[in-house]
Motif scaffolding. Structure first.
Motif, PDB file in Angstrom:
ATOM      1  N   GLN A   1      38.815  54.343  -5.051  1.00  3.47           N
ATOM      2  CA  GLN A   1      37.389  54.773  -5.231  1.00  3.47           C
ATOM      3  C   GLN A   1      36.539  53.585  -5.297  1.00  3.47           C
ATOM      4  OE1 GLN A   1      37.286  57.438  -8.485  1.00  3.47           O
ATOM      5  NE2 GLN A   1      37.269  59.192  -7.430  1.00  3.47           N
ATOM      6  N   ALA A   2      37.206  52.418  -6.106  1.00  5.94           N
ATOM      7  CA  ALA A   2      36.522  51.142  -6.202  1.00  5.94           C
ATOM      8  C   ALA A   2      36.142  50.689  -4.803  1.00  5.94           C
ATOM      9  CB  ALA A   2      37.247  50.150  -7.072  1.00  5.94           C
ATOM     10  N   TRP A   3      37.471  50.544  -4.105  1.00  6.48           N
ATOM     11  CA  TRP A   3      37.362  49.942  -2.788  1.00  6.48           C
ATOM     12  C   TRP A   3      36.493  50.813  -1.769  1.00  6.48           C
ATOM     13  CZ3 TRP A   3      37.719  51.197   2.357  1.00  6.48           C
ATOM     14  CH2 TRP A   3      37.924  50.149   3.353  1.00  6.48           C
ATOM     15  N   ARG A   4      36.414  52.062  -1.636  1.00  8.44           N
ATOM     16  CA  ARG A   4      35.252  52.608  -1.015  1.00  8.44           C
ATOM     17  C   ARG A   4      33.915  52.482  -1.518  1.00  8.44           C
ATOM     18  NH1 ARG A   4      38.389  58.177  -1.570  1.00  8.44           N
ATOM     19  NH2 ARG A   4      39.699  58.206   0.403  1.00  8.44           N
ATOM     20  N   ALA A   5      33.493  52.140  -2.635  1.00  4.09           N
ATOM     21  CA  ALA A   5      32.039  51.793  -3.285  1.00  4.09           C
ATOM     22  C   ALA A   5      31.813  50.591  -2.754  1.00  4.09           C
ATOM     23  CB  ALA A   5      32.280  52.107  -4.934  1.00  4.09           C
TER      24      ALA A   5
ATOM     25  N   HIS B   1      33.190  48.806  -0.362  1.00  7.49           N
ATOM     26  CA  HIS B   1      33.136  48.769   1.331  1.00  7.49           C
ATOM     27  C   HIS B   1      31.730  49.261   1.517  1.00  7.49           C
ATOM     28  CE1 HIS B   1      34.646  48.585   5.160  1.00  7.49           C
ATOM     29  NE2 HIS B   1      34.292  50.079   5.417  1.00  7.49           N
ATOM     30  N   THR B   2      31.268  50.561   1.270  1.00 11.82           N
ATOM     31  CA  THR B   2      30.094  51.345   1.418  1.00 11.82           C
ATOM     32  C   THR B   2      28.834  50.318   1.021  1.00 11.82           C
ATOM     33  OG1 THR B   2      30.879  53.407   1.058  1.00 11.82           O
ATOM     34  CG2 THR B   2      28.484  53.248   0.977  1.00 11.82           C
ATOM     35  N   TYR B   3      28.935  49.322  -0.181  1.00 12.08           N
ATOM     36  CA  TYR B   3      27.870  48.574  -0.302  1.00 12.08           C
ATOM     37  C   TYR B   3      27.703  47.422   0.774  1.00 12.08           C
ATOM     38  CZ  TYR B   3      24.998  45.500  -3.135  1.00 12.08           C
ATOM     39  OH  TYR B   3      23.828  44.524  -3.555  1.00 12.08           O
ATOM     40  N   MET B   4      28.793  47.090   1.132  1.00 13.75           N
ATOM     41  CA  MET B   4      28.885  45.826   2.027  1.00 13.75           C
ATOM     42  C   MET B   4      28.207  46.312   3.376  1.00 13.75           C
ATOM     43  SD  MET B   4      32.600  43.909   1.374  1.00 13.75           S
ATOM     44  CE  MET B   4      32.248  42.673   2.782  1.00 13.75           C
ATOM     45  N   GLN B   5      28.625  47.751   3.854  1.00 11.55           N
ATOM     46  CA  GLN B   5      28.030  48.065   4.868  1.00 11.55           C
ATOM     47  C   GLN B   5      26.484  48.140   5.012  1.00 11.55           C
ATOM     48  OE1 GLN B   5      30.710  51.575   5.452  1.00 11.55           O
ATOM     49  NE2 GLN B   5      31.805  50.686   7.119  1.00 11.55           N
ATOM     50  N   LYS B   6      26.101  48.765   3.756  1.00  7.46           N
ATOM     51  CA  LYS B   6      24.394  48.781   3.962  1.00  7.46           C
ATOM     52  C   LYS B   6      23.865  47.511   3.438  1.00  7.46           C
ATOM     53  CE  LYS B   6      24.901  53.689   1.991  1.00  7.46           C
ATOM     54  NZ  LYS B   6      24.841  54.453   1.069  1.00  7.46           N
ATOM     55  N   MET B   7      24.375  46.290   3.101  1.00  5.63           N
ATOM     56  CA  MET B   7      23.607  45.003   2.846  1.00  5.63           C
ATOM     57  C   MET B   7      22.797  44.685   4.093  1.00  5.63           C
ATOM     58  SD  MET B   7      24.287  43.716  -0.117  1.00  5.63           S
ATOM     59  CE  MET B   7      24.357  42.013  -0.045  1.00  5.63           C
ATOM     60  N   ALA B   8      21.530  44.455   3.897  1.00  2.00           N
ATOM     61  CA  ALA B   8      20.818  44.136   5.054  1.00  2.00           C
ATOM     62  C   ALA B   8      20.717  42.509   5.190  1.00  2.00           C
ATOM     63  CB  ALA B   8      19.174  44.305   4.713  1.00  2.00           C
ATOM     64  N   SER B   9      21.030  41.750   4.297  1.00  2.17           N
ATOM     65  CA  SER B   9      21.356  40.383   4.377  1.00  2.17           C
ATOM     66  C   SER B   9      22.807  39.926   3.964  1.00  2.17           C
ATOM     67  CB  SER B   9      20.447  39.535   3.524  1.00  2.17           C
ATOM     68  OG  SER B   9      20.650  39.875   2.284  1.00  2.17           O
ATOM     69  N   ASP B  10      23.230  38.705   4.181  1.00  2.00           N
ATOM     70  CA  ASP B  10      24.374  38.336   3.812  1.00  2.00           C
ATOM     71  C   ASP B  10      24.318  37.664   2.359  1.00  2.00           C
ATOM     72  OD1 ASP B  10      24.420  35.036   5.644  1.00  2.00           O
ATOM     73  OD2 ASP B  10      22.876  35.976   4.477  1.00  2.00           O
TER      74      ASP B  10
ATOM     75  N   ARG C   1      36.141  42.610  -3.143  1.00  5.82           N
ATOM     76  CA  ARG C   1      36.981  43.595  -2.088  1.00  5.82           C
ATOM     77  C   ARG C   1      38.477  43.396  -2.110  1.00  5.82           C
ATOM     78  NH1 ARG C   1      35.298  45.622   3.878  1.00  5.82           N
ATOM     79  NH2 ARG C   1      36.071  43.570   4.084  1.00  5.82           N
ATOM     80  N   ARG C   2      38.446  42.100  -1.691  1.00  8.81           N
ATOM     81  CA  ARG C   2      40.018  41.655  -1.612  1.00  8.81           C
ATOM     82  C   ARG C   2      40.811  41.746  -2.784  1.00  8.81           C
ATOM     83  NH1 ARG C   2      37.741  37.650   1.599  1.00  8.81           N
ATOM     84  NH2 ARG C   2      37.504  36.141   0.090  1.00  8.81           N
ATOM     85  N   ARG C   3      40.179  41.501  -3.765  1.00  7.09           N
ATOM     86  CA  ARG C   3      40.805  41.531  -5.156  1.00  7.09           C
ATOM     87  C   ARG C   3      41.449  43.277  -5.415  1.00  7.09           C
ATOM     88  NH1 ARG C   3      38.072  40.830 -11.090  1.00  7.09           N
ATOM     89  NH2 ARG C   3      39.572  41.846 -12.316  1.00  7.09           N
ATOM     90  N   VAL C   4      40.346  44.073  -5.005  1.00  4.50           N
ATOM     91  CA  VAL C   4      40.703  45.631  -5.113  1.00  4.50           C
ATOM     92  C   VAL C   4      42.044  45.725  -4.186  1.00  4.50           C
ATOM     93  CG1 VAL C   4      39.931  47.782  -5.079  1.00  4.50           C
ATOM     94  CG2 VAL C   4      38.573  46.094  -6.072  1.00  4.50           C
TER      95      VAL C   4
ATOM     96  N   GLN D   1      33.466  61.340  12.114  1.00  2.12           N
ATOM     97  CA  GLN D   1      33.206  61.548  10.706  1.00  2.12           C
ATOM     98  C   GLN D   1      31.771  61.010  10.041  1.00  2.12           C
ATOM     99  OE1 GLN D   1      36.884  59.126   9.504  1.00  2.12           O
ATOM    100  NE2 GLN D   1      37.533  60.873   8.328  1.00  2.12           N
ATOM    101  N   ASP D   2      31.249  61.905   9.201  1.00  2.44           N
ATOM    102  CA  ASP D   2      29.939  61.606   8.847  1.00  2.44           C
ATOM    103  C   ASP D   2      29.858  60.765   7.366  1.00  2.44           C
ATOM    104  OD1 ASP D   2      30.827  63.695   7.046  1.00  2.44           O
ATOM    105  OD2 ASP D   2      29.185  65.089   7.655  1.00  2.44           O
ATOM    106  N   GLY D   3      31.103  60.305   6.944  1.00  2.00           N
ATOM    107  CA  GLY D   3      31.366  59.788   5.488  1.00  2.00           C
ATOM    108  C   GLY D   3      31.378  60.893   4.618  1.00  2.00           C
TER     109      GLY D   3
END
Length: 250
Positions: free
Chosen positions: A61-65, A67-76, A86-89, A242-244
């Protein structure tokens, strides 16, 4: 407590850790039990499964959260720090999944006498290889997916003598179908497997007592829920788009 064997003490403490929702402790107690050269009872198998399922599940669940946050990031902004987290998880997931796979391979599968126990353990093995495939890619993902498929397929063949309503057989069908949908993206195979398991069990459901009915019906409902979700992806080439939405397994 002093009159208990070491094995019984660890089982007792695992139950206590479960009540306290301290699943890392539960993992350690049941790990000790699993490594004893003696076949696990049904109750002990379930305790082992619950322990690792919750420990690994929290990290999934932590990884998904993340990962989803990273995909939604508008900037770096802070992306490097988020990726490192994420790598730690992922490292923790690797450690936990490989730990139970090693125990299954080196101890539990070989010690299992009944086909029921072998199916249970091979399903578990498939599950944890599936979890590893969730956050890897390339050749490594293919290897994990292949190992998961082999485990599920072998378990599926061994499960044939079990009644269609048996919770272990139903649970295997549920998770194997989830594997086809989520990892291989084969919606048609996922639907076929889930539908067959559901329909076969429906024919024998009336013959079960109240407790057996409750266990089997709960898994059948998950099969039904997933089917309702997956059938939206048909027809086509049989691969999932898939729609998520998260499908359900046990």
């Amino acid at each position: 407590m002093s009159e208990m064997s070491v094995r019984d003490q660890n089982v007792f403490m695992a139950r206590l850790a479960e009540q306290a929702e301290r699943y890392e402790d539960m993992v350690e107690f049941m790990r000790r039990v699993a490594l004893v050269p003696q076949e696990l009872s049904l109750d002990e198998r379930n305790l082992l499964s619950v322990a690792y399922k919750n420990s690994v599940g929290a990290r999934r669940q932590a990884w998904r959260a993340i990962h989803t946050y990273m995909q939604k990031m508008a900037s770096d902004h802070a992306m490097a720090e988020i990726a490192a987290y994420r790598r730690r998880v992922e490292d923790e997931l690797n450690e936990k999944c490989n730990d139970i796979i090693k125990i299954l391979d080196s101890d539990l599968v070989e010690k299992a006498v009944s086909s029921e126990a072998k199916v249970f353990y091979l399903k578990m093995r498939g599950d944890y290889y599936r979890y590893l495939a969730e956050f890897t890619d390339g050749i490594q993902r293919d290897q994990y997916a292949g190992a998961a498929h082999e485990s599920y397929q072998t378990a599926n063949e061994l499960a044939v003598p079990l009644p269609p309503t048996h919770p272990i057989r139903l649970g295997l069908a549920l998770n194997f179908s989830v594997f086809y949908y989520e990892v291989y993206k084969y919606t048609d195979k996922a639907c076929q497997l889930a539908k067959e398991a559901f329909e076969n069990a429906m024919g024998d459901l009336d013959s079960l007592d109240a407790e057996q009915y409750k266990d089997s019906a709960a898994i059948m409902q998950l099969l039904r829920d997933n089917l309702a979700l997956w059938q939206n992806d048909l027809p086509g080439d049989g691969k999932a788009e898939q729609d998520g939405t998260q499908v359900e397994d046990i």
